[in-house]
Design a protein around this motif. Structure first.
Motif, PDB file in Angstrom:
ATOM      1  N   CYS A  68       0.833  -1.207   0.000  1.00 21.80           N
ATOM      2  CA  CYS A  68       0.000   0.000   0.000  1.00 21.80           C
ATOM      3  C   CYS A  68       0.867   1.256   0.000  1.00 21.80           C
ATOM      4  CB  CYS A  68      -0.920   0.027   1.227  1.00 21.80           C
ATOM      5  SG  CYS A  68      -2.207  -1.227   1.254  1.00 21.80           S
ATOM      6  N   ALA A  69       1.936   1.239   0.775  1.00 22.32           N
ATOM      7  CA  ALA A  69       2.836   2.397   0.848  1.00 22.32           C
ATOM      8  C   ALA A  69       3.464   2.686  -0.514  1.00 22.32           C
ATOM      9  CB  ALA A  69       3.919   2.162   1.903  1.00 22.32           C
ATOM     10  N   ILE A  70       3.830   1.651  -1.235  1.00 24.81           N
ATOM     11  CA  ILE A  70       4.396   1.836  -2.575  1.00 24.81           C
ATOM     12  C   ILE A  70       3.361   2.499  -3.481  1.00 24.81           C
ATOM     13  CG2 ILE A  70       5.202   0.579  -4.625  1.00 24.81           C
ATOM     14  CD1 ILE A  70       6.545  -1.413  -2.592  1.00 24.81           C
ATOM     15  N   SER A  71       2.120   2.050  -3.401  1.00 22.75           N
ATOM     16  CA  SER A  71       1.055   2.659  -4.202  1.00 22.75           C
ATOM     17  C   SER A  71       0.795   4.109  -3.783  1.00 22.75           C
ATOM     18  CB  SER A  71      -0.231   1.843  -4.086  1.00 22.75           C
ATOM     19  OG  SER A  71      -0.058   0.571  -4.673  1.00 22.75           O
ATOM     20  N   LEU A  72       0.882   4.393  -2.499  1.00 21.69           N
ATOM     21  CA  LEU A  72       0.729   5.772  -2.037  1.00 21.69           C
ATOM     22  C   LEU A  72       1.790   6.667  -2.665  1.00 21.69           C
ATOM     23  CD1 LEU A  72      -0.017   5.159   1.744  1.00 21.69           C
ATOM     24  CD2 LEU A  72      -1.534   6.365   0.157  1.00 21.69           C
ATOM     25  N   LEU A  73       3.043   6.205  -2.666  1.00 19.73           N
ATOM     26  CA  LEU A  73       4.122   7.011  -3.254  1.00 19.73           C
ATOM     27  C   LEU A  73       3.941   7.169  -4.758  1.00 19.73           C
ATOM     28  CD1 LEU A  73       7.326   5.944  -1.287  1.00 19.73           C
ATOM     29  CD2 LEU A  73       5.903   7.990  -0.996  1.00 19.73           C
ATOM     30  N   ALA A  74       3.386   6.170  -5.423  1.00 21.71           N
ATOM     31  CA  ALA A  74       3.114   6.303  -6.855  1.00 21.71           C
ATOM     32  C   ALA A  74       2.100   7.426  -7.093  1.00 21.71           C
ATOM     33  CB  ALA A  74       2.603   4.979  -7.424  1.00 21.71           C
ATOM     34  N   GLN A  75       1.088   7.517  -6.240  1.00 24.54           N
ATOM     35  CA  GLN A  75       0.106   8.597  -6.370  1.00 24.54           C
ATOM     36  C   GLN A  75       0.739   9.955  -6.084  1.00 24.54           C
ATOM     37  OE1 GLN A  75      -2.760   8.317  -7.723  1.00 24.54           O
ATOM     38  NE2 GLN A  75      -3.301   6.161  -7.504  1.00 24.54           N
ATOM     39  N   VAL A  76       1.605  10.015  -5.072  1.00 26.89           N
ATOM     40  CA  VAL A  76       2.280  11.274  -4.748  1.00 26.89           C
ATOM     41  C   VAL A  76       3.165  11.710  -5.916  1.00 26.89           C
ATOM     42  CG1 VAL A  76       3.957  12.391  -3.216  1.00 26.89           C
ATOM     43  CG2 VAL A  76       2.179  10.922  -2.255  1.00 26.89           C
ATOM     44  N   PHE A  79       8.538   1.257   5.870  1.00 22.68           N
ATOM     45  CA  PHE A  79       8.939   1.463   4.479  1.00 22.68           C
ATOM     46  C   PHE A  79       9.107   2.953   4.173  1.00 22.68           C
ATOM     47  CE2 PHE A  79       7.919   2.364   0.069  1.00 22.68           C
ATOM     48  CZ  PHE A  79       8.915   1.651  -0.563  1.00 22.68           C
ATOM     49  N   MET A  80       8.187   3.791   4.644  1.00 23.93           N
ATOM     50  CA  MET A  80       8.294   5.228   4.378  1.00 23.93           C
ATOM     51  C   MET A  80       9.600   5.795   4.927  1.00 23.93           C
ATOM     52  SD  MET A  80       5.778   6.235   2.517  1.00 23.93           S
ATOM     53  CE  MET A  80       4.041   6.078   2.138  1.00 23.93           C
ATOM     54  N   VAL A  81       9.983   5.362   6.118  1.00 20.83           N
ATOM     55  CA  VAL A  81      11.225   5.859   6.713  1.00 20.83           C
ATOM     56  C   VAL A  81      12.446   5.294   5.974  1.00 20.83           C
ATOM     57  CG1 VAL A  81      12.622   5.926   8.825  1.00 20.83           C
ATOM     58  CG2 VAL A  81      10.146   6.302   8.947  1.00 20.83           C
ATOM     59  N   GLN A  82      12.396   4.018   5.598  1.00 17.76           N
ATOM     60  CA  GLN A  82      13.506   3.438   4.826  1.00 17.76           C
ATOM     61  C   GLN A  82      13.686   4.173   3.502  1.00 17.76           C
ATOM     62  OE1 GLN A  82      12.117  -0.588   4.425  1.00 17.76           O
ATOM     63  NE2 GLN A  82      13.269  -1.320   6.199  1.00 17.76           N
ATOM     64  N   ALA A  83      12.589   4.481   2.839  1.00 17.73           N
ATOM     65  CA  ALA A  83      12.648   5.092   1.508  1.00 17.73           C
ATOM     66  C   ALA A  83      12.908   6.592   1.540  1.00 17.73           C
ATOM     67  CB  ALA A  83      11.348   4.821   0.761  1.00 17.73           C
ATOM     68  N   LEU A  84      12.404   7.277   2.573  1.00 17.42           N
ATOM     69  CA  LEU A  84      12.419   8.738   2.573  1.00 17.42           C
ATOM     70  C   LEU A  84      13.204   9.360   3.714  1.00 17.42           C
ATOM     71  CD1 LEU A  84       8.587   9.145   1.880  1.00 17.42           C
ATOM     72  CD2 LEU A  84      10.431   9.121   0.174  1.00 17.42           C
ATOM     73  N   GLY A  85      13.754   8.546   4.608  1.00 13.96           N
ATOM     74  CA  GLY A  85      14.473   9.094   5.755  1.00 13.96           C
ATOM     75  C   GLY A  85      13.531   9.851   6.672  1.00 13.96           C
ATOM     76  N   ASP A  86      14.009  10.946   7.255  1.00 15.82           N
ATOM     77  CA  ASP A  86      13.188  11.710   8.203  1.00 15.82           C
ATOM     78  C   ASP A  86      11.910  12.250   7.574  1.00 15.82           C
ATOM     79  OD1 ASP A  86      14.759  11.253  10.422  1.00 15.82           O
ATOM     80  OD2 ASP A  86      15.913  13.107  10.200  1.00 15.82           O
ATOM     81  N   ALA A  87      11.913  12.505   6.267  1.00 18.25           N
ATOM     82  CA  ALA A  87      10.703  12.983   5.585  1.00 18.25           C
ATOM     83  C   ALA A  87       9.597  11.930   5.617  1.00 18.25           C
ATOM     84  CB  ALA A  87      11.025  13.368   4.142  1.00 18.25           C
ATOM     85  N   GLY A  88       9.963  10.684   5.897  1.00 15.58           N
ATOM     86  CA  GLY A  88       8.981   9.609   5.960  1.00 15.58           C
ATOM     87  C   GLY A  88       8.338   9.432   7.318  1.00 15.58           C
TER      88      GLY A  88
END
Length: 154
Positions: free
Chosen positions: A70-78, A118-127
């Motif tokens: 789901c997180a991957i799909s969220l980032l695709a939408q963003v 996953f958000m933190v792994q992919a985006l660091g503190d922005a996640g």
């Protein structure tokens, strides 16, 4: 693939899919000022959706894997909301996760950790983000998890 976030995603073995289109009468995201509200995303993987009920059919770990999808799909939408430039993403503000689970299942937070981690792994503190993780008696198409999000962009 061009930006810093997409490079980090590639290092995790993730290439964002094309953003999905809605299956009903709603839009995939709405931008208000610099905030993007993304509609609930389902756990799509090659071959379909991850389905099942936590506490009956799926383990907490399997649910966390669905939340990651789901997180991957969220980032695709963003990325789509950002005109294809994911580096316009400033911050994940909030995730709301719904877990298809039995009445006695209580590990909803551990399931939604699949998306949060996953958000933190992919985006660091922005996640790093605020979050809710709640149980649902049923979800569309029998999916294990649905997650919506709010994101700040430039």
């Amino acid at each position: 693939m061009s930006g810093t976030y997409e490079t980090q995603l590639a290092e995790l073995g993730v290439i964002l899919p094309d953003a999905s289109t809605p299956a009903a009468n709603y839009v995939p995201f709405v931008q208000v000022g610099n905030m993007v509200h993304v509609s609930g995303q389902l756990p799509a993987v090659e071959g379909g959706f991850i389905t099942g009920k936590l506490g009956a059919d799926l383990s907490t770990e399997e649910g966390a894997n669905a939340a990651r999808a789901c997180a991957i799909s969220l980032l695709a939408q963003v990325k789509k909301a950002c005109g294809g430039d994911l580096d316009r993403l400033k911050r994940v503000v909030k995730l709301v996760g719904f877990v298809n689970s039995t009445a006695d299942f209580t590990e909803q937070p551990k399931v939604i950790n699949g998306a949060s981690d996953f958000m933190v792994q992919a985006l660091g503190d922005a996640g790093r983000h605020a979050r809710s993780a709640v149980s649902a008696a049923a979800l569309p198409f029998g999916v294990a998890v649905e997650i919506e999000g709010i994101f700040e962009i430039e």
